[in-house]
Design an enzyme around this catalytic site. Structure first.
Site, PDB file in Angstrom:
ATOM      1  N   LYS A 268       0.847  -1.201   0.000  1.00  0.00           N
ATOM      2  CA  LYS A 268       0.000   0.000   0.000  1.00  0.00           C
ATOM      3  C   LYS A 268       0.878   1.245   0.000  1.00  0.00           C
ATOM      4  O   LYS A 268       2.005   1.205   0.481  1.00  0.00           O
ATOM      5  CB  LYS A 268      -0.864   0.017   1.272  1.00  0.00           C
ATOM      6  N   ARG A 342     -10.195 -11.621   1.762  1.00  0.00           N
ATOM      7  CA  ARG A 342     -11.038 -12.680   1.195  1.00  0.00           C
ATOM      8  C   ARG A 342     -10.327 -14.033   1.271  1.00  0.00           C
ATOM      9  O   ARG A 342     -10.970 -15.079   1.379  1.00  0.00           O
ATOM     10  CB  ARG A 342     -11.442 -12.301  -0.238  1.00  0.00           C
TER      11      ARG A 342
HETATM   12  N1  BES Z   1      -8.108  -3.820   4.238  1.00  0.00           N
HETATM   13  C1  BES Z   1      -8.260  -3.413   2.893  1.00  0.00           C
HETATM   14  C2  BES Z   1      -9.577  -2.689   2.633  1.00  0.00           C
HETATM   15  C3  BES Z   1      -9.732  -1.334   3.247  1.00  0.00           C
HETATM   16  C4  BES Z   1      -9.171  -0.229   2.653  1.00  0.00           C
HETATM   17  C5  BES Z   1     -10.483  -1.173   4.393  1.00  0.00           C
HETATM   18  C6  BES Z   1      -9.344   1.014   3.210  1.00  0.00           C
HETATM   19  C7  BES Z   1     -10.669   0.069   4.950  1.00  0.00           C
HETATM   20  C8  BES Z   1     -10.090   1.164   4.355  1.00  0.00           C
HETATM   21  C9  BES Z   1      -8.210  -4.617   1.949  1.00  0.00           C
HETATM   22  O1  BES Z   1      -7.427  -5.665   2.361  1.00  0.00           O
HETATM   23  C10 BES Z   1      -7.668  -4.129   0.657  1.00  0.00           C
HETATM   24  O2  BES Z   1      -6.567  -3.690   0.645  1.00  0.00           O
HETATM   25  N2  BES Z   1      -8.488  -4.192  -0.373  1.00  0.00           N
HETATM   26  C11 BES Z   1      -8.108  -3.712  -1.644  1.00  0.00           C
HETATM   27  C12 BES Z   1      -8.633  -4.678  -2.668  1.00  0.00           C
HETATM   28  C13 BES Z   1      -8.082  -4.469  -4.028  1.00  0.00           C
HETATM   29  C14 BES Z   1      -6.613  -4.813  -4.060  1.00  0.00           C
HETATM   30  C15 BES Z   1      -8.857  -5.320  -5.003  1.00  0.00           C
HETATM   31  C16 BES Z   1      -8.734  -2.331  -1.838  1.00  0.00           C
HETATM   32  O3  BES Z   1      -9.849  -2.106  -1.358  1.00  0.00           O
HETATM   33  O4  BES Z   1      -8.073  -1.482  -2.408  1.00  0.00           O
HETATM   34 ZN    ZN Z   2      -5.397  -5.470   1.794  1.00  0.00          ZN
END
Ligand code: BES
Ligand code: ZN
Ligand code: ZN
Length: 490
Positions: A268, A342
């Site tokens: 990230k 997931r």
């Molecule tokens: N934990 C995150 C989702 C999230 C992001 C929750 C911001 C709360 C605030 C999750 O694991 C994630 O990173 N999801 C990605 C999925 C994508 C790579 C398809 C996302 O939401 O960007």
């Molecule tokens: Zn994530």
């Protein structure tokens, strides 16, 4: 701070809280407020008549140091148009009152709450919480002056028994908030599992699966997420058998417990990454709900399953493109290591339905940023293969003010996660990110009635509400508790 449900007594010291209605665009004192007004020589009606005070919901006016009564101040609080406010409004008032008076100087607050006493007390209890354990300097530590909150009612027996349960629910909410607030260096899978074990004293059975046990079960999906971390990945199973029939089919709650989500190799961006300590919010809701349910001795058999894991980049971390085989036997191409929630839930859900054959499974997860794009921070999104469960959840959400909004799922979305080289891939492309995540989970529910609740927007708030300081909300605890209370107890 102790909340006591007590009989009405208007001659207490400290702050006295009474109510007004909004009638014909004017404030009208309730009978109790009028009694107090008479004792203090009309100071309350005088104050209410000044300026713009109209007794609107939550509107306040204060009389300081009145003569004629013991109290150091009288706070007049508006109920709005209706004397019969809802539970939700009673909680909001309790929260508003505590914010106003918590640091005002009085040790005691006495609220003439009438039949709403239990929920006024509950709102006060939820709102006074603050995660302040890491402050060490005087400048930061703000200790409330209030020690006792007397919520006064003429309906003592009913209010006390209602508050007994609400206090247990608040314990669950506060546990969830504490867990979500803890930073990743303090809360990692092993320390988290230790905290969950504290539920044993309530009669919850705890079982912990370590990496060896999960390997044995073929859970490569969850294990792959944790393989870059030096922390052990764990799955914790909580069992509450409160039903008369201990063998009755249980209901199951499943939670994403990523104690920190860096994104892994699909790292990230740095800005805001610290927020990802709350990526275990789904699991915290499950643990908090189990605490509430066991605390109030719910007559229901409930299983809680949480997957605890840290998503880190390292030389041993999972690579984009890796293929893993889940416990279900279905294979997954991991396109993006940041779509890890997931993968965690896939094995948790499969294990839960296979081992416990529950009536239904509800999973909670801070699963997708896309959920916040769709619904903001007001509603959590629900995705389900079962209409009745959705209706029950919607009703519970309205009742406790943790609302949910149903999102669509279906074949057209499902095919977006088909992979060229495995049974599925873990991301579905640019569009409908929350839905494709849900489609992924559905493949592991295996016909069991199932709801997925994406709490990415509701687990943490940048602003305080009437019932929560800013930060962790504990979202989900009250929702799950209410769902079970209203539909799944003996
Ligand atoms: N934990 C995150 C989702 C999230 C992001 C929750 C911001 C709360 C605030 C999750 O694991 C994630 O990173 N999801 C990605 C999925 C994508 C790579 C398809 C996302 O939401 O960007
Ligand atoms: Zn994530
Ligand atoms: Zn995540």
């Amino acid at each position: 701070m102790k909340i006591n449900i007590t009989e009405k007594n208007l001659s207490q010291s400290g702050a006295l809280v009474v109510f007004a209605l909004n009638e014909n665009e004017q404030a009208k004192l309730t009978d109790t407020a009028s009694d107090v007004d008479v004792k203090i020589g009309g100071a309350l009606s005088k104050a209410a008549g000044l300026g713009s005070y109209k007794g609107k919901f939550g509107q306040m006016v204060e009389v300081v140091a009145p003569t004629g009564i013991e109290a150091s101040r009288v706070l007049l609080v508006g109920l709005g148009k209706e004397f019969n406010i809802s539970e939700k409004q009673a909680e909001q008032l309790g929260g508003k009152i505590i914010v106003k008076l918590m640091y005002a100087g009085d040790e005691t607050i006495s609220i003439a709450a009438g039949s709403h006493a239990a929920h006024v007390g509950f709102g006060a209890l939820l709102r006074q919480y603050k995660f302040d354990k890491y402050y060490t300097t005087e400048k930061n530590i703000k200790t409330p002056t209030v020690h006792n909150v007397n919520v006064m009612t003429s309906d003592l027996a009913n209010s006390i028994s209602a508050f007994d349960d609400l206090e247990k629910i608040a314990d669950g909410v506060i546990m969830a908030r504490n867990l979500v607030s803890e930073p990743g260096n303090v809360l990692y899978p092993e320390s988290y599992a230790e905290q969950i074990k504290e539920l044993e004293f309530l009669g919850v059975e705890i079982e912990v699966l370590d990496e060896d046990a999960m390997e044995e079960l073929g859970m490569e999906a969850i294990l792959g997420v944790g393989q870059g971390s030096s922390s052990e990945t764990l799955m914790v199973i909580m069992t509450w058998n409160g039903s008369k029939d201990k063998d009755a089919q249980p209901v199951a709650l499943v939670g994403k417990g990523v104690t920190f989500d860096t994104g892994g190799i699909s790292l990230k961006p740095g800005a805001g990454m610290e927020d990802m300590k709350f990526d275990m919010g789904g699991s915290a809701a499950v643990v908090g709900a189990m605490k509430a349910i066991a605390g109030r001795k719910a007559k229901s058999n409930v299983i809680g399953v949480v997957g605890l894991v840290e998503n880190m980049p390292s030389g041993t971390a999972q690579r984009p493109g890796d293929v893993v085989s889940s416990m279900s036997g279905q294979t997954i191409e991991v396109i993006n290591t940041d779509a890890e929630g997931r993968l965690v839930l896939a094995d948790c859900l499969w294990y839960t339905q296979e081992k416990y054959k529950p009536k239904f499974m509800i999973d909670l997860a801070t699963l997708t940023g896309a959920m916040m794009v769709a619904l903001g921070q007001e509603y959590a999104g629900i995705f389900s293969n079962n209409d009745q469960l959705c209706q029950q959840l919607s009703a519970a959400g309205e009742a406790v003010d943790e609302p949910v909004w149903r999102m669509p799922i279906g074949e057209a979305y499902d095919k977006l996660i088909n992979s060229d080289i495995a049974d599925m891939k873990n991301v579905g492309g640019r569009y409908a990110g929350s839905i494709t995540a849900a489609q992924f989970l559905e493949r592991f529910a295996n016909e069991t009635p199932w709801v997925h609740i994406d709490i990415a927007g509701t687990a943490w708030k940048q602003k305080a509400s009437d019932v929560a300081e800013k930060g962790a909300t504990g979202y989900g605890v009250r929702l799950l508790d209410r769902l079970i209370k209203d539909n799944y107890e003996d």
